[in-house]
Each structure stands twice: as structure tokens, then as C-alpha cells.
Write a protein that holds these residues in place. Structure first.
Motif, PDB file in Angstrom:
ATOM      1  N   ALA A  33       0.817  -1.216   0.000  1.00  0.00           N
ATOM      2  CA  ALA A  33       0.000   0.000   0.000  1.00  0.00           C
ATOM      3  C   ALA A  33       0.850   1.265   0.000  1.00  0.00           C
ATOM      4  CB  ALA A  33      -0.936   0.004   1.214  1.00  0.00           C
ATOM      5  N   ARG A  34       2.101   1.175   0.398  1.00  0.00           N
ATOM      6  CA  ARG A  34       2.974   2.338   0.412  1.00  0.00           C
ATOM      7  C   ARG A  34       3.464   2.720  -0.981  1.00  0.00           C
ATOM      8  NH1 ARG A  34       7.305  -0.047   4.450  1.00  0.00           N
ATOM      9  NH2 ARG A  34       6.896  -1.783   3.011  1.00  0.00           N
ATOM     10  N   LEU A  35       3.452   1.763  -1.907  1.00  0.00           N
ATOM     11  CA  LEU A  35       3.898   2.004  -3.282  1.00  0.00           C
ATOM     12  C   LEU A  35       3.147   1.080  -4.228  1.00  0.00           C
ATOM     13  CD1 LEU A  35       7.398   0.303  -3.629  1.00  0.00           C
ATOM     14  CD2 LEU A  35       6.325   0.570  -1.418  1.00  0.00           C
ATOM     15  N   ALA A  63       1.081   2.741   5.625  1.00  0.00           N
ATOM     16  CA  ALA A  63       0.884   3.764   4.602  1.00  0.00           C
ATOM     17  C   ALA A  63       0.030   4.913   5.136  1.00  0.00           C
ATOM     18  CB  ALA A  63       0.225   3.155   3.369  1.00  0.00           C
ATOM     19  N   ASP A  64       0.223   6.075   4.558  1.00  0.00           N
ATOM     20  CA  ASP A  64      -0.513   7.284   4.926  1.00  0.00           C
ATOM     21  C   ASP A  64      -2.005   7.071   4.655  1.00  0.00           C
ATOM     22  OD1 ASP A  64      -1.621   9.893   4.981  1.00  0.00           O
ATOM     23  OD2 ASP A  64       0.296  10.774   4.425  1.00  0.00           O
ATOM     24  N   GLN A  65      -2.840   7.234   5.678  1.00  0.00           N
ATOM     25  CA  GLN A  65      -4.266   6.965   5.553  1.00  0.00           C
ATOM     26  C   GLN A  65      -4.919   7.797   4.450  1.00  0.00           C
ATOM     27  OE1 GLN A  65      -6.093   4.600   6.813  1.00  0.00           O
ATOM     28  NE2 GLN A  65      -7.955   5.356   5.823  1.00  0.00           N
ATOM     29  N   LYS A  66      -4.507   9.056   4.337  1.00  0.00           N
ATOM     30  CA  LYS A  66      -5.084   9.926   3.301  1.00  0.00           C
ATOM     31  C   LYS A  66      -4.840   9.340   1.915  1.00  0.00           C
ATOM     32  CE  LYS A  66      -2.774  13.524   1.948  1.00  0.00           C
ATOM     33  NZ  LYS A  66      -2.103  14.848   1.913  1.00  0.00           N
ATOM     34  N   TRP A  67      -3.624   8.858   1.708  1.00  0.00           N
ATOM     35  CA  TRP A  67      -3.299   8.310   0.394  1.00  0.00           C
ATOM     36  C   TRP A  67      -3.842   6.908   0.223  1.00  0.00           C
ATOM     37  CZ3 TRP A  67      -2.345  11.551  -3.199  1.00  0.00           C
ATOM     38  CH2 TRP A  67      -1.767  12.787  -2.878  1.00  0.00           C
ATOM     39  N   GLU A  69      -6.869   6.100   0.990  1.00  0.00           N
ATOM     40  CA  GLU A  69      -8.205   6.384   0.462  1.00  0.00           C
ATOM     41  C   GLU A  69      -8.144   6.818  -1.006  1.00  0.00           C
ATOM     42  OE1 GLU A  69      -9.708   9.280   3.169  1.00  0.00           O
ATOM     43  OE2 GLU A  69      -9.801   7.891   4.866  1.00  0.00           O
ATOM     44  N   ARG A  70      -7.117   7.633  -1.317  1.00  0.00           N
ATOM     45  CA  ARG A  70      -6.964   8.091  -2.700  1.00  0.00           C
ATOM     46  C   ARG A  70      -6.624   6.928  -3.629  1.00  0.00           C
ATOM     47  NH1 ARG A  70      -5.476  13.532  -3.302  1.00  0.00           N
ATOM     48  NH2 ARG A  70      -5.230  13.077  -5.528  1.00  0.00           N
ATOM     49  N   TRP A  71      -5.821   5.987  -3.152  1.00  0.00           N
ATOM     50  CA  TRP A  71      -5.450   4.848  -3.983  1.00  0.00           C
ATOM     51  C   TRP A  71      -6.637   3.914  -4.214  1.00  0.00           C
ATOM     52  CZ3 TRP A  71      -1.930   4.142  -7.405  1.00  0.00           C
ATOM     53  CH2 TRP A  71      -0.692   4.792  -7.309  1.00  0.00           C
ATOM     54  N   ILE A  72      -7.470   3.743  -3.197  1.00  0.00           N
ATOM     55  CA  ILE A  72      -8.675   2.925  -3.391  1.00  0.00           C
ATOM     56  C   ILE A  72      -9.546   3.535  -4.478  1.00  0.00           C
ATOM     57  CG2 ILE A  72     -10.867   2.275  -2.323  1.00  0.00           C
ATOM     58  CD1 ILE A  72      -8.647   0.425  -1.550  1.00  0.00           C
ATOM     59  N   LYS A  73      -9.713   4.833  -4.434  1.00  0.00           N
ATOM     60  CA  LYS A  73     -10.486   5.535  -5.466  1.00  0.00           C
ATOM     61  C   LYS A  73      -9.838   5.348  -6.837  1.00  0.00           C
ATOM     62  CE  LYS A  73     -12.145  10.126  -6.817  1.00  0.00           C
ATOM     63  NZ  LYS A  73     -12.126  11.572  -6.499  1.00  0.00           N
ATOM     64  N   GLU A  74      -8.522   5.438  -6.884  1.00  0.00           N
ATOM     65  CA  GLU A  74      -7.786   5.275  -8.139  1.00  0.00           C
ATOM     66  C   GLU A  74      -7.986   3.885  -8.732  1.00  0.00           C
ATOM     67  OE1 GLU A  74      -4.944   5.989 -11.277  1.00  0.00           O
ATOM     68  OE2 GLU A  74      -6.088   7.337  -9.960  1.00  0.00           O
ATOM     69  N   GLY A 273       6.569   6.761  11.226  1.00  0.00           N
ATOM     70  CA  GLY A 273       5.169   7.085  10.977  1.00  0.00           C
ATOM     71  C   GLY A 273       4.669   6.436   9.694  1.00  0.00           C
ATOM     72  N   ARG A 274       3.451   6.761   9.321  1.00  0.00           N
ATOM     73  CA  ARG A 274       2.818   6.169   8.135  1.00  0.00           C
ATOM     74  C   ARG A 274       3.250   6.945   6.902  1.00  0.00           C
ATOM     75  NH1 ARG A 274      -3.277   4.498   9.950  1.00  0.00           N
ATOM     76  NH2 ARG A 274      -3.228   3.748   7.801  1.00  0.00           N
ATOM     77  N   ILE A 275       3.954   6.247   5.999  1.00  0.00           N
ATOM     78  CA  ILE A 275       4.557   6.874   4.831  1.00  0.00           C
ATOM     79  C   ILE A 275       4.039   6.218   3.553  1.00  0.00           C
ATOM     80  CG2 ILE A 275       6.728   7.425   3.657  1.00  0.00           C
ATOM     81  CD1 ILE A 275       6.536   8.712   6.412  1.00  0.00           C
TER      82      ILE A 275
END
Length: 300
Positions: A33-35, A63-67, A69-74, A273-275
Motif C-alpha cells: 500500500a505504500r507504493l 501507509a498514509d491513511q489519506k493516500w 483512500e486516494r489509492w482505493i479511489k484510483e 510514521g505512516r509513509i
């Protein structure tokens, strides 16, 4: 610069996967999920073809929670079926079976109309090394069904593993592709721990990670190491990390390699942290640029 890495057992593994793929109903493609894009083997489409597939974004807790969510949308926009999971804690893993049944609902209904008796779902799990396949399988099987390890290439053979009463899972070794034309992809994979450390210099990978944190997560590196001027060159920050962690040789000389190893252990272990190392907007722009370049080449 291309990074060549294709051990002999991976050539054999791909051949085995292509043979066994005909036996399964669905493929679980396990990504980091990080990449998400960098950890996706571009050969996956050639191997799986039109087989139903679920994209499992593992290590979502790192992984960063904000990203996330964005990746799921992607992935949804790409027409894929994505699911965020954490194989170590089991978060999201319980949804895999139900999601598989949903994806295969039409296929199994067609079989029933033909009078074919229902049976267990047969699934195959694919992913690059060290993305968490063994941990996921053990979590699904609720036992130690396969060996795990914090190094790439632990799984070397294929095995069928019973998952409850409704599924059989074919484990496969991690498969990387022959070379990385994009050096940045190689660096991301190395920073996450997917590539053996002898493939890329540990100092180069650490400097990549430090520079990325400077740009996107400055507070993470500041809080972990209590550094001074974060605008300094990455090599200077790595030296500061080495000094604070006691990475000193005789005469007080900083051991840069040791400092780089400590930093990468912290980065991979979530202690910074979450990266998230890549964003969907960046990947979309890259694809658009490549398509535009192809059009220009055709016009010439």
C-alpha cells in the motif's frame, strides 16, 4: 539506468504460475500500500490475462491513511477490485472471502445453470517478494501454513493451502520482473525492502528516503531523530542521524553505511510514521506523458 535482477528460481516460478493459473477461479494480487504501482509486476497482465482478480493493498497500516483512500479511489476508477488489508493484525483480511464470492457470483451462477456442482473457490496469490504473502496466508489459514520472513524471496515453492471450508489457496513465490527501466521504481522497492540490499547501494537508498521525507514528511524525520536544519543536504542529515545513533568508527568518523541501515530499518518498520512513497496523481501524469510521447513518435 536499468536495474537487472531476475534470479533463476523466478524464471521457473513464472513458468509454474502460468501453468497453474488455469486451475484457479480468481487471483489475489498482493501489493504494498505504500507504493501500489511500483510494487505491481507489469508482467501480471501477461500471466493472469482475463482471470478475475482482487487487488489487495497490504501493509496499509504503514501507509498514509489519506493516500490509502486516494489509492482505493484510483483502483476503482481503473476498473479493479481493491481492498486495504493488514496481514499482520488481520485488519481487512476477513473481507477477502466474501469479496471473492461477490466477484465470482456471475461465473458460479453460470456453472450452476449448466448443472455443475458448486465447490470450493480456488484462488492464487501473486505478488513481488517481501510484500507479505506468507503473513497473509497464515492469517487466512489461521495457522502457520507457510514460512514468513522480513527478507525477500522466503517462499520458494508452490503449495495448496485450505482456507476454511470455502476456499483453497495456491501460494506462489514472489516474482519480480527482469529489470527496472525506471530507476525511481527500483529505489522505492529498495526503500520498502522488496529488493535485496546488494542490488542497490544502501547509502543511495537511504539518501532517497531522506530526501523524500524532507519533501513530503519533514516532521517525521524531525521527531524521530531530533535533527536541526532540515533544509540541509540529505547526506548531511544522514551524518547527523549516524552521530545521534552512535554510528562512529575509530577517530570519531561517522559510519555512513551503518547510519543508512538504521534509517532504513526505521523507515521500513513504521518507526517514522505512516509513509506513502507514491501518489496516484504522479503515476497518472507519468502515463499521460508516455502516451503523448508515443503519439509524437508516430507523427514523426
Amino acid at each position: 539506468m536499468s536495474i537487472q535482477w531476475f534470479p533463476g528460481h523466478m524464471t521457473k516460478a513464472r513458468r509454474q504460475v502460468e501453468e497453474k493459473c488455469k486451475l484457479v477461479d480468481i487471483v489475489f494480487e498482493l501489493l504494498d500500500a505504500r507504493l501500489p504501482d511500483s510494487s505491481r509486476n507489469p508482467m501480471i497482465h501477461e500471466i493472469v490475462k482475463d482471470k478475475p482478480r482482487i487487488v489487495l493493498l497490504n501493509k496499509a497500516d504503514l501507509a498514509d491513511q489519506k493516500w490509502n483512500e486516494r489509492w482505493i479511489k484510483e483502483w476503482n476508477e481503473r476498473g479493479e477490485t481493491p481492498l486495504l488489508i493488514d496481514a499482520k493484525t488481520g485488519k481487512g483480511v476477513g473481507q477477502i472471502s466474501n469479496l471473492s464470492e461477490k466477484v465470482l457470483e456471475t461465473k458460479f451462477a453460470a456453472r450452476a445453470k449448466k448443472g455443475i456442482r458448486s465447490r470450493q473457490i480456488r484462488a492464487m496469490i501473486l505478488g513481488i517478494p517481501n510484500v507479505g504473502k506468507s503473513s497473509l496466508i497464515n492469517r487466512l489459514a489461521k495457522r502457520t501454513a507457510t514460512q514468513t520472513g522480513d527478507r525477500p524471496g522466503v517462499t520458494k515453492a508452490q503449495q495448496w493451502i485450505r482456507i476454511g471450508k470455502s476456499m483453497e489457496l495456491l501460494d506462489t513465490p514472489g516474482i519480480l520482473w527482469p529489470k527496472f527501466e525506471d530507476h525511481l521504481v527500483g529505489l522505492r522497492l529498495a526503500a520498502s525492502g522488496a529488493i535485496r540490499e546488494e542490488i542497490l547501494p544502501v547509502e543511495e537508498v537511504a539518501l532517497f528516503g531522506i530526501e523524500f521525507l524532507q519533501q513530503h514528511y519533514p516532521s517525521a524525520i524531525q521527531m524521530r531523530y531530533q535533527l536541526g536544519d532540515l533544509s540541509a543536504e540529505p547526506i548531511n542529515l544522514l551524518e547527523q542521524i549516524g552521530q545521534k545513533r552512535g554510528c562512529l568508527r575509530r577517530g570519531g568518523v561517522i559510519d555512513i553505511e551503518k547510519a543508512a541501515e538504521i534509517f532504513l530499518q526505521d523507515l521500513r518498520g513504521g518507526r517514522l510514521g505512516r509513509i506513502t512513497f507514491e501518489r496516484p496523481d504522479e503515476e497518472r501524469m507519468k502515463i499521460e506523458e508516455e502516451n503523448n510521447q508515443r503519439i509524437k513518435n508516430l507523427d514523426q
